[in-house]
Design a protein around this motif. Structure first.
Motif, PDB file in Angstrom:
ATOM      1  N   VAL A 419       0.737  -1.289  -0.136  1.00  0.00           N
ATOM      2  CA  VAL A 419       0.254  -0.027   0.194  1.00  0.00           C
ATOM      3  C   VAL A 419       0.740   1.111   0.228  1.00  0.00           C
ATOM      4  O   VAL A 419       1.740   1.177   0.311  1.00  0.00           O
ATOM      5  CB  VAL A 419      -0.691   0.141   0.962  1.00  0.00           C
ATOM      6  CG1 VAL A 419      -2.487   1.101   1.205  1.00  0.00           C
ATOM      7  CG2 VAL A 419      -1.562  -1.282   0.932  1.00  0.00           C
ATOM      8  N   ASP A 420       0.678   2.547  -1.106  1.00  0.00           N
ATOM      9  CA  ASP A 420       1.273   3.364  -0.874  1.00  0.00           C
ATOM     10  C   ASP A 420       0.307   4.517  -0.386  1.00  0.00           C
ATOM     11  O   ASP A 420      -0.318   4.715  -1.185  1.00  0.00           O
ATOM     12  CB  ASP A 420       1.735   3.913  -2.400  1.00  0.00           C
ATOM     13  CG  ASP A 420       2.458   5.405  -2.276  1.00  0.00           C
ATOM     14  OD1 ASP A 420       3.169   5.634  -1.132  1.00  0.00           O
ATOM     15  OD2 ASP A 420       2.800   5.557  -3.494  1.00  0.00           O
ATOM     16  N   PHE A 421       0.574   5.057   1.210  1.00  0.00           N
ATOM     17  CA  PHE A 421       0.420   5.402   1.816  1.00  0.00           C
ATOM     18  C   PHE A 421       0.474   7.280   1.492  1.00  0.00           C
ATOM     19  O   PHE A 421       0.013   8.560   2.064  1.00  0.00           O
ATOM     20  CB  PHE A 421       0.177   5.335   3.099  1.00  0.00           C
ATOM     21  CG  PHE A 421      -0.708   4.238   3.555  1.00  0.00           C
ATOM     22  CD1 PHE A 421      -1.794   3.939   3.653  1.00  0.00           C
ATOM     23  CD2 PHE A 421       0.134   3.802   4.068  1.00  0.00           C
ATOM     24  CE1 PHE A 421      -2.887   3.173   4.228  1.00  0.00           C
ATOM     25  CE2 PHE A 421      -0.076   1.840   4.615  1.00  0.00           C
ATOM     26  CZ  PHE A 421      -1.805   1.558   4.661  1.00  0.00           C
ATOM     27  N   GLY A 422       1.547   7.408   0.585  1.00  0.00           N
ATOM     28  CA  GLY A 422       1.566   9.232   0.483  1.00  0.00           C
ATOM     29  C   GLY A 422       2.879   9.264   1.035  1.00  0.00           C
ATOM     30  O   GLY A 422       2.775   9.259   2.409  1.00  0.00           O
ATOM     31  N   LYS A 448      -0.836  -5.243  10.736  1.00  0.00           N
ATOM     32  CA  LYS A 448      -0.838  -3.658  11.159  1.00  0.00           C
ATOM     33  C   LYS A 448       0.003  -3.283  10.493  1.00  0.00           C
ATOM     34  O   LYS A 448       1.088  -3.691  11.137  1.00  0.00           O
ATOM     35  CB  LYS A 448      -1.716  -3.542  12.445  1.00  0.00           C
ATOM     36  CG  LYS A 448      -1.614  -2.551  13.157  1.00  0.00           C
ATOM     37  CD  LYS A 448      -2.359  -2.143  14.801  1.00  0.00           C
ATOM     38  CE  LYS A 448      -2.376  -0.945  15.615  1.00  0.00           C
ATOM     39  NZ  LYS A 448      -3.026  -0.964  16.275  1.00  0.00           N
ATOM     40  N   PHE A 449      -0.089  -1.743   9.892  1.00  0.00           N
ATOM     41  CA  PHE A 449       0.903  -1.254   9.527  1.00  0.00           C
ATOM     42  C   PHE A 449       0.688   0.209  10.642  1.00  0.00           C
ATOM     43  O   PHE A 449      -0.658   0.504  10.734  1.00  0.00           O
ATOM     44  CB  PHE A 449       0.894  -0.522   8.032  1.00  0.00           C
ATOM     45  CG  PHE A 449       1.008  -0.897   6.686  1.00  0.00           C
ATOM     46  CD1 PHE A 449       1.458  -2.251   6.897  1.00  0.00           C
ATOM     47  CD2 PHE A 449      -0.197  -1.462   6.457  1.00  0.00           C
ATOM     48  CE1 PHE A 449       1.536  -2.802   5.996  1.00  0.00           C
ATOM     49  CE2 PHE A 449       0.444  -2.552   5.361  1.00  0.00           C
ATOM     50  CZ  PHE A 449       0.928  -3.494   5.243  1.00  0.00           C
ATOM     51  N   SER A 450       1.907   0.758  10.998  1.00  0.00           N
ATOM     52  CA  SER A 450       1.529   2.027  11.537  1.00  0.00           C
ATOM     53  C   SER A 450       2.861   2.770  10.811  1.00  0.00           C
ATOM     54  O   SER A 450       4.109   2.981  10.633  1.00  0.00           O
ATOM     55  CB  SER A 450       2.079   1.614  12.912  1.00  0.00           C
ATOM     56  OG  SER A 450       3.207   1.664  13.292  1.00  0.00           O
ATOM     57  N   GLY A 451       2.734   4.885  11.286  1.00  0.00           N
ATOM     58  CA  GLY A 451       3.494   5.406  10.697  1.00  0.00           C
ATOM     59  C   GLY A 451       3.244   5.291   8.960  1.00  0.00           C
ATOM     60  O   GLY A 451       4.041   4.537   8.213  1.00  0.00           O
ATOM     61  N   LEU A 452       2.042   5.600   8.906  1.00  0.00           N
ATOM     62  CA  LEU A 452       1.248   5.618   7.650  1.00  0.00           C
ATOM     63  C   LEU A 452       2.627   6.276   5.873  1.00  0.00           C
ATOM     64  O   LEU A 452       2.063   6.259   4.974  1.00  0.00           O
ATOM     65  CB  LEU A 452      -0.381   5.554   6.913  1.00  0.00           C
ATOM     66  CG  LEU A 452      -0.440   4.957   8.052  1.00  0.00           C
ATOM     67  CD1 LEU A 452      -2.530   4.702   8.405  1.00  0.00           C
ATOM     68  CD2 LEU A 452      -0.124   3.199   7.706  1.00  0.00           C
ATOM     69  N   GLY A 453       3.630   6.985   6.317  1.00  0.00           N
ATOM     70  CA  GLY A 453       4.064   7.801   5.407  1.00  0.00           C
ATOM     71  C   GLY A 453       4.441   6.355   4.065  1.00  0.00           C
ATOM     72  O   GLY A 453       5.154   6.101   4.992  1.00  0.00           O
ATOM     73  N   GLY A 454       4.399   6.529   2.683  1.00  0.00           N
ATOM     74  CA  GLY A 454       5.184   5.877   1.851  1.00  0.00           C
ATOM     75  C   GLY A 454       5.018   4.479   1.769  1.00  0.00           C
ATOM     76  O   GLY A 454       3.712   4.742   1.663  1.00  0.00           O
ATOM     77  N   LYS A 455       5.419   3.703   1.261  1.00  0.00           N
ATOM     78  CA  LYS A 455       4.856   2.501   0.422  1.00  0.00           C
ATOM     79  C   LYS A 455       4.964   1.337   1.965  1.00  0.00           C
ATOM     80  O   LYS A 455       6.064   1.804   2.807  1.00  0.00           O
ATOM     81  CB  LYS A 455       5.382   2.108  -0.393  1.00  0.00           C
ATOM     82  CG  LYS A 455       5.289   2.685  -1.402  1.00  0.00           C
ATOM     83  CD  LYS A 455       5.561   2.111  -2.728  1.00  0.00           C
ATOM     84  CE  LYS A 455       5.338   2.450  -4.520  1.00  0.00           C
ATOM     85  NZ  LYS A 455       5.943   1.665  -5.791  1.00  0.00           N
TER      86      LYS A 455
END
Length: 499
Positions: A419-422, A448-455
């Motif tokens: 996932v690319d969160f931007g 679970k992802f945390s710190g959503l910046g980037g891929k």
């Protein structure tokens, strides 16, 4: 003195000089005037002798003068003089009415909602003081020429001038606000009056909902408009009873900001607010200078070097002894030694192209910017799906999460999700969920992802089988991304399955 003998140049209270007659109806005349004491334009109503509702107008004006909300037109004076001359002096407001703003088409949905949210809050304050509007039309909602605030015109005074009353005043104003929201979202007027806007289309004897008229209207705004306009909106919904309830429902909408300075282009107005993406400051890397060694440091260095040399010599000796012992035992059978296992063959995978995607809001109105969902599958780094804008990272306390739901078309063993969160965000949390049905409780959280910046990439130890993959935001990124509000974004999603 009758209105017929009041001419431009007449001065009231030795300070309000009448200049231009703006409107005249049923014995009441509205003037643009100059307050010569404060050197500012003002609006002045004068009245013919025997005007039948003079007491009601003066009373309403005096109540309005005590209200301090800057979004309500300020009343400066309401007087009946000894010679029988009566007048009401109020703030002169210049700017674009809602009619002007939608002349070229509907507003951007969040801006339309923000304008009405401001008006709803202002009228909620007025109702607390016992004063209703009862005559709301697009001409009564103005975005001021200075581009600084919303103004609601005619509070109390217009109803008194036109002899309008309603036993359910709060409900009447709430419905009026709903019609203003409808006008902003669609460019149509959902009422019987001819106000210069196209009439709202109807189906089965009811006004079509905003989403039926204009593509791209978010589901939650469609629902809010219908609940405010009931009984003409969706059936089965509980109507808002007061402007305060409507204001609360719109509280998470980003508020209007001053319009940008005019650019040298031919367009005369901009429908909506064009805001540049906020520029993040480039972090400055501080290089710490290497400290020069002192005398004490040199002594410690010598001791450390001696220690290292001794340790190396000891290691060499142990190694030599071990090699020699191994050579001596070369012909001795080895027992109890487990053979090194053969490495497993790599798992073959394939990228899965989703059949469709949608914004997923099962804890709210069912969808979340669904019209943008395809942007997360087009492979373009410049387009994204994003959530609505919320007042806080916990979705304004309105819900526990929202997400982007991918339909893979058939059940597959999901091995990897990227996932690319931007790159312009950080913070926040999101889950990857997989399941066989588009139901939140049936979708199993597998990562679970945390710190959503980037891929971000999740690789499964063992593939999880399912038809649906959900990127489920449980907390939005920390940086406000739109007019001080928070929202999550997905620029791209890739799903890999086991062959």
């Amino acid at each position: 003195m009758s209105s017929s003998v009041v001419e431009p140049g007449t001065k009231l209270a030795e300070r309000f000089r009448l200049e231009d007659r703006v409107h005249e109806s049923d014995g009441a005349t509205l003037w643009k005037a100059i307050d010569e004491v404060l050197a500012r334009p003002v609006a002045v109503y004068t009245f013919d002798p025997g005007f039948p509702r003079l007491n009601e107008v003066i009373s309403a004006a005096r109540v309005a003068s005590r209200l301090t909300d800057p979004r309500l037109t300020q009343v400066f004076d309401a007087t009946t003089e000894d010679d029988g001359r009566s007048y009401v002096v109020s703030e002169w407001v210049s700017g674009e009415t809602l009619t002007d703003m939608v002349a070229a088409g509907p507003l951007e949905p969040e801006r339309a909602a923000a304008l009405v949210a401001e008006a709803a809050e202002a009228l909620a304050h007025a109702h607390e003081a016992g004063l209703a509007h009862l005559c709301l039309t697009p001409e009564h909602l103005v975005w001021t020429a200075a581009g600084s605030t919303v103004k609601v015109l005619g509070l109390g005074i217009d109803a008194a001038l036109m002899n309008v009353s309603n036993e359910e005043a709060a409900r009447a104003d709430t419905e009026g606000l709903g019609r203003l929201l409808y006008a902003g979202l669609t460019g149509h007027w959902a009422g019987e009056e001819d106000l210069g806007l196209p009439p709202a289309p109807m189906a089965d004897g009811h006004f079509c909902t905003p989403r039926q008229v204009t593509a791209g209207v978010p589901g939650y705004l469609d629902t809010i408009a219908c609940r405010a306009m009931l009984p003409e909106g969706k059936r089965g919904l509980t109507p808002f009873a007061t402007p305060a309830e409507l204001a609360e429902a719109l509280s998470s909408v980003p508020r209007p900001v001053p319009m940008p300075a005019p650019q040298p282009v031919s367009a005369l107005r901009s429908d909506g607010v064009d805001t540049a993406a906020p520029q993040r400051p480039v972090p400055q890397i501080q290089h710490r200078p290497t400290p020069s060694p002192s005398n004490g440091g040199g002594m410690l260095g010598k001791v450390a070097m001696t220690t290292i040399v001794l340790l190396v010599m000891a290691a060499v000796g142990v190694g030599a002894w071990t090699i020699g012992r191994s050579i001596g035992n070369a012909d001795t059978p080895t027992t109890g030694v487990t053979a090194t296992p053969t490495q497993a063959a790599p798992v073959e995978t394939r990228e899965v192209e989703p059949e469709s995607a949608t914004g997923f809001d099962p804890l709210g109105d069912g969808e979340e910017r669904a019209e943008l969902a395809s942007n997360a599958m087009d492979g373009k780094p410049s387009t994204d799906w994003h959530t609505q804008s919320y007042a806080s990272v916990d979705f304004g306390n309105l819900k526990k999460g929202v997400g982007l739901l991918l339909d893979l078309g058939q059940s597959v063993p999901v091995k990897q999700v990227t996932v690319d969160f931007g790159s312009q965000t950080s913070g926040g949390t999101a889950e990857i969920r997989v399941g066989g049905s588009a139901d939140l409780n049936s979708l199993k959280a597998i990562h679970k992802f945390s710190g959503l910046g980037g891929k971000k990439t999740y690789n499964a130890d063992s593939a999880e089988k399912g038809r649906y993959v959900l990127v489920w935001f449980t907390r939005l990124p920390d940086q406000p991304t739109y007019q001080g509000m928070f929202r999550g974004s997905v620029f791209d999603v890739k799903v890999t399955a086991v062959k």
